[in-house]
Motif scaffolding. Structure first.
Motif, PDB file in Angstrom:
ATOM      1  N   UNK A 229      -6.577 -13.075   1.417  1.00  0.00           N
ATOM      2  CA  UNK A 229      -7.324 -11.894   1.835  1.00  0.00           C
ATOM      3  C   UNK A 229      -6.538 -11.059   2.854  1.00  0.00           C
ATOM      4  N   UNK A 230      -6.994  -9.833   3.035  1.00  0.00           N
ATOM      5  CA  UNK A 230      -6.395  -8.940   4.032  1.00  0.00           C
ATOM      6  C   UNK A 230      -6.991  -9.293   5.404  1.00  0.00           C
ATOM      7  N   UNK A 231      -6.159  -9.694   6.370  1.00  0.00           N
ATOM      8  CA  UNK A 231      -6.716  -9.978   7.700  1.00  0.00           C
ATOM      9  C   UNK A 231      -7.418  -8.738   8.265  1.00  0.00           C
ATOM     10  N   UNK A 232      -8.437  -8.964   9.059  1.00  0.00           N
ATOM     11  CA  UNK A 232      -9.263  -7.862   9.577  1.00  0.00           C
ATOM     12  C   UNK A 232      -8.450  -6.764  10.259  1.00  0.00           C
ATOM     13  N   UNK A 233      -7.393  -7.163  10.965  1.00  0.00           N
ATOM     14  CA  UNK A 233      -6.647  -6.162  11.745  1.00  0.00           C
ATOM     15  C   UNK A 233      -5.808  -5.230  10.876  1.00  0.00           C
ATOM     16  N   UNK A 234      -5.801  -5.444   9.549  1.00  0.00           N
ATOM     17  CA  UNK A 234      -5.095  -4.500   8.669  1.00  0.00           C
ATOM     18  C   UNK A 234      -6.068  -3.674   7.818  1.00  0.00           C
TER      19      UNK A 234
ATOM     20  N   UNK B  96       0.829  -1.213   0.000  1.00  0.00           N
ATOM     21  CA  UNK B  96       0.000   0.000   0.000  1.00  0.00           C
ATOM     22  C   UNK B  96       0.859   1.257   0.000  1.00  0.00           C
ATOM     23  N   UNK B  97       1.977   1.239   0.703  1.00  0.00           N
ATOM     24  CA  UNK B  97       2.879   2.390   0.681  1.00  0.00           C
ATOM     25  C   UNK B  97       3.375   2.652  -0.738  1.00  0.00           C
ATOM     26  N   UNK B  98       3.749   1.577  -1.423  1.00  0.00           N
ATOM     27  CA  UNK B  98       4.247   1.696  -2.799  1.00  0.00           C
ATOM     28  C   UNK B  98       3.120   2.172  -3.725  1.00  0.00           C
ATOM     29  N   UNK B  99       1.924   1.699  -3.471  1.00  0.00           N
ATOM     30  CA  UNK B  99       0.759   2.132  -4.261  1.00  0.00           C
ATOM     31  C   UNK B  99       0.560   3.638  -4.126  1.00  0.00           C
ATOM     32  N   UNK B 100       0.603   4.132  -2.868  1.00  0.00           N
ATOM     33  CA  UNK B 100       0.407   5.580  -2.660  1.00  0.00           C
ATOM     34  C   UNK B 100       1.499   6.384  -3.359  1.00  0.00           C
ATOM     35  N   UNK B 101       2.715   5.834  -3.383  1.00  0.00           N
ATOM     36  CA  UNK B 101       3.814   6.524  -4.077  1.00  0.00           C
ATOM     37  C   UNK B 101       3.559   6.544  -5.587  1.00  0.00           C
ATOM     38  N   UNK B 102       3.286   5.378  -6.162  1.00  0.00           N
ATOM     39  CA  UNK B 102       3.131   5.302  -7.628  1.00  0.00           C
ATOM     40  C   UNK B 102       1.958   6.160  -8.104  1.00  0.00           C
TER      41      UNK B 102
ATOM     42  N   UNK C 210      -9.212  -2.114  -1.458  1.00  0.00           N
ATOM     43  CA  UNK C 210      -9.082  -2.271  -2.913  1.00  0.00           C
ATOM     44  C   UNK C 210      -8.383  -3.563  -3.303  1.00  0.00           C
ATOM     45  N   UNK C 211      -7.742  -4.216  -2.326  1.00  0.00           N
ATOM     46  CA  UNK C 211      -6.940  -5.396  -2.668  1.00  0.00           C
ATOM     47  C   UNK C 211      -7.862  -6.549  -3.011  1.00  0.00           C
ATOM     48  N   UNK C 212      -7.687  -7.072  -4.217  1.00  0.00           N
ATOM     49  CA  UNK C 212      -8.489  -8.219  -4.636  1.00  0.00           C
ATOM     50  C   UNK C 212      -7.812  -9.497  -4.208  1.00  0.00           C
ATOM     51  N   UNK C 213      -8.607 -10.474  -3.833  1.00  0.00           N
ATOM     52  CA  UNK C 213      -8.070 -11.821  -3.642  1.00  0.00           C
ATOM     53  C   UNK C 213      -8.130 -12.484  -5.010  1.00  0.00           C
ATOM     54  N   UNK C 214      -6.992 -12.963  -5.473  1.00  0.00           N
ATOM     55  CA  UNK C 214      -6.877 -13.478  -6.829  1.00  0.00           C
ATOM     56  C   UNK C 214      -7.931 -14.535  -7.142  1.00  0.00           C
ATOM     57  N   UNK C 215      -8.593 -14.321  -8.265  1.00  0.00           N
ATOM     58  CA  UNK C 215      -9.554 -15.278  -8.799  1.00  0.00           C
ATOM     59  C   UNK C 215      -9.119 -15.459 -10.260  1.00  0.00           C
ATOM     60  N   UNK C 216      -8.702 -16.669 -10.601  1.00  0.00           N
ATOM     61  CA  UNK C 216      -8.092 -16.894 -11.926  1.00  0.00           C
ATOM     62  C   UNK C 216      -9.020 -16.442 -13.050  1.00  0.00           C
ATOM     63  N   UNK C 217     -10.310 -16.749 -12.944  1.00  0.00           N
ATOM     64  CA  UNK C 217     -11.240 -16.394 -14.024  1.00  0.00           C
ATOM     65  C   UNK C 217     -11.376 -14.888 -14.168  1.00  0.00           C
ATOM     66  N   UNK C 218     -11.414 -14.209 -13.033  1.00  0.00           N
ATOM     67  CA  UNK C 218     -11.657 -12.766 -13.070  1.00  0.00           C
ATOM     68  C   UNK C 218     -10.381 -11.965 -13.297  1.00  0.00           C
ATOM     69  N   UNK C 219      -9.245 -12.413 -12.690  1.00  0.00           N
ATOM     70  CA  UNK C 219      -8.075 -11.541 -12.610  1.00  0.00           C
ATOM     71  C   UNK C 219      -6.916 -11.872 -13.556  1.00  0.00           C
ATOM     72  N   UNK C 220      -6.998 -13.010 -14.260  1.00  0.00           N
ATOM     73  CA  UNK C 220      -5.910 -13.343 -15.181  1.00  0.00           C
ATOM     74  C   UNK C 220      -5.758 -12.253 -16.249  1.00  0.00           C
ATOM     75  N   UNK C 221      -6.894 -11.762 -16.740  1.00  0.00           N
ATOM     76  CA  UNK C 221      -6.837 -10.721 -17.778  1.00  0.00           C
ATOM     77  C   UNK C 221      -6.191  -9.440 -17.243  1.00  0.00           C
ATOM     78  N   UNK C 222      -6.452  -9.130 -15.987  1.00  0.00           N
ATOM     79  CA  UNK C 222      -5.845  -7.940 -15.376  1.00  0.00           C
ATOM     80  C   UNK C 222      -4.328  -8.092 -15.318  1.00  0.00           C
TER      81      UNK C 222
END
Ligand SMILES: [Mn+2]
Length: 345
Positions: free
Chosen positions: A69-74, A49-55, A82-94
């Motif tokens: 997934x992102x654990x609740x405490x984060x 996320x730090x790198x994301x804010x920079x870019x 915004x972080x997606x949990x990878x789903x091959x059908x949905x995210x391979x194209x991305x």
């Protein structure tokens, strides 16, 4: 699913060369996907996320995809939703469509478990920013410093360099909080050996920007559900020592997790309890999961737990490492750790 094997990286560039190569990749491209390792922790998420804010301040388009997934405490970290949990059908194209895939806090596609194929098939330029040992051959650039306390520390170096170069401030409160989280968690709250004066100087700046140390700690560590506390109690009661009290082993079985209504996320940090026992030089926790056994190893001084982890195909640092096995039973994994540890403790 295709399985990939990766050769050790033949030539590990100096951090400076890798840093410059990553900077050039940032300069030359517009769309990025940032990924980090399975079982997200404070450093993987904080650096991501730090790198994301920079870019984004550099005008880049950034997508975030992780294998787990992102654990609740984060969830307090800005951008974490915004972080997606990878789903091959949905995210391979991305992953195929972006120009660059940055791998953070991991140095092999195998660490992005379940995403290897999508990463390797993507024509995107791959780049690594990491502080672990034994990188593998798959990327165009590697900014690796195994002396760094965290990947977040390395991301800070990009922030500081670009601030100096561009004469402006990129370290926003959200970015600072993300990097603080990564450094705090990967240094074990500022106590592990790589917690240098330079690390504290970075922390000083992050606090000046607005990070509230207690608030971050409270978010990360003081949100434990009761069932985690119950599992910790049961886990502590499995403590055994070996080799004249120098090795401490703790166990978590499937039954213990089932009976307390817990999962793998709840075990984060348990292993640290082993080193608190008088005389213990090395500690391990062995966790029985439905289809494999997961082990986390910790040590004091020069005992190389990454060498022991490597025996199982895992890795990490001298004092903190992890590994998994799907070929050994729960009991065999325990016995193997005890046997391998004998040589080192
Ligand atoms: Mn890390």
């Amino acid at each position: 699913m295709q399985s990939f094997t990766f050769a050790p990286l033949a030539h590990i560039p100096s951090f400076e060369d890798g840093f410059n190569a990553c900077l050039a990749i940032i300069e030359q491209h517009h769309s990025f996907c940032i990924v980090t390792h399975v079982n997200s922790d404070g450093d993987s998420l904080g650096s991501q996320l730090g790198f994301t804010h920079l870019l984004r301040q550099l005008g880049k388009t950034v997508h975030l995809v992780n294998p787990s997934h992102v654990p609740d405490n984060f969830h307090y970290l800005e951008g974490s939703k915004e972080i997606r949990v990878f789903d091959a059908d949905r995210d391979t194209a991305l992953l195929t469509g972006v120009e660059v895939i940055f791998v953070l806090d991991g140095n092999s596609p195998a660490r992005m478990r379940g995403m290897e194929e999508a990463i390797m098939r993507s024509p995107a330029v791959k780049a690594v920013i990491d502080h672990h040992q034994a990188p593998v051959e798959f990327a165009a650039a590697y900014a690796i410093d195994t002396e760094a306390c965290s990947t977040a520390e390395l991301i800070y170096r990009f922030v500081a360099y670009l601030e100096e170069r561009d004469g402006k401030t990129y370290c926003t409160p959200s970015l600072a909080e993300a990097l603080y989280t990564g450094i705090m968690t990967d240094t074990g709250n500022f106590r592990f050996p790589r917690t240098t004066a330079d690390v504290h100087r970075i922390i000083a700046r992050l606090i000046e920007i607005g990070v509230e140390p207690y608030a971050v700690f409270d978010n990360v560590f003081n949100q434990n559900p009761m069932n985690r506390a119950l599992l910790l109690g049961r886990t502590l009661s499995t403590m055994q020592t070996f080799h004249d009290g120098r090795l401490c082993l703790m166990l978590v079985s499937q039954a213990m997790m089932r009976e307390t209504g817990t999962n793998i996320d709840h075990i984060e940090g348990f292993v640290e309890q082993t080193l608190g026992l008088q005389g213990v030089k090395m500690g391990a926790i062995v966790v029985e999961l439905p289809d494999e056994i997961k082990m986390s190893l910790r040590s004091k001084g020069t005992i190389p737990v990454n060498t022991i982890a490597a025996h199982f195909g895992g890795g990490g640092h001298t004092n903190a490492a992890g590994c998994r096995t799907s070929t050994m039973s729960f009991a065999e994994a325990q016995a193997t750790i005890v046997r391998l540890a004998k040589e080192y403790v």
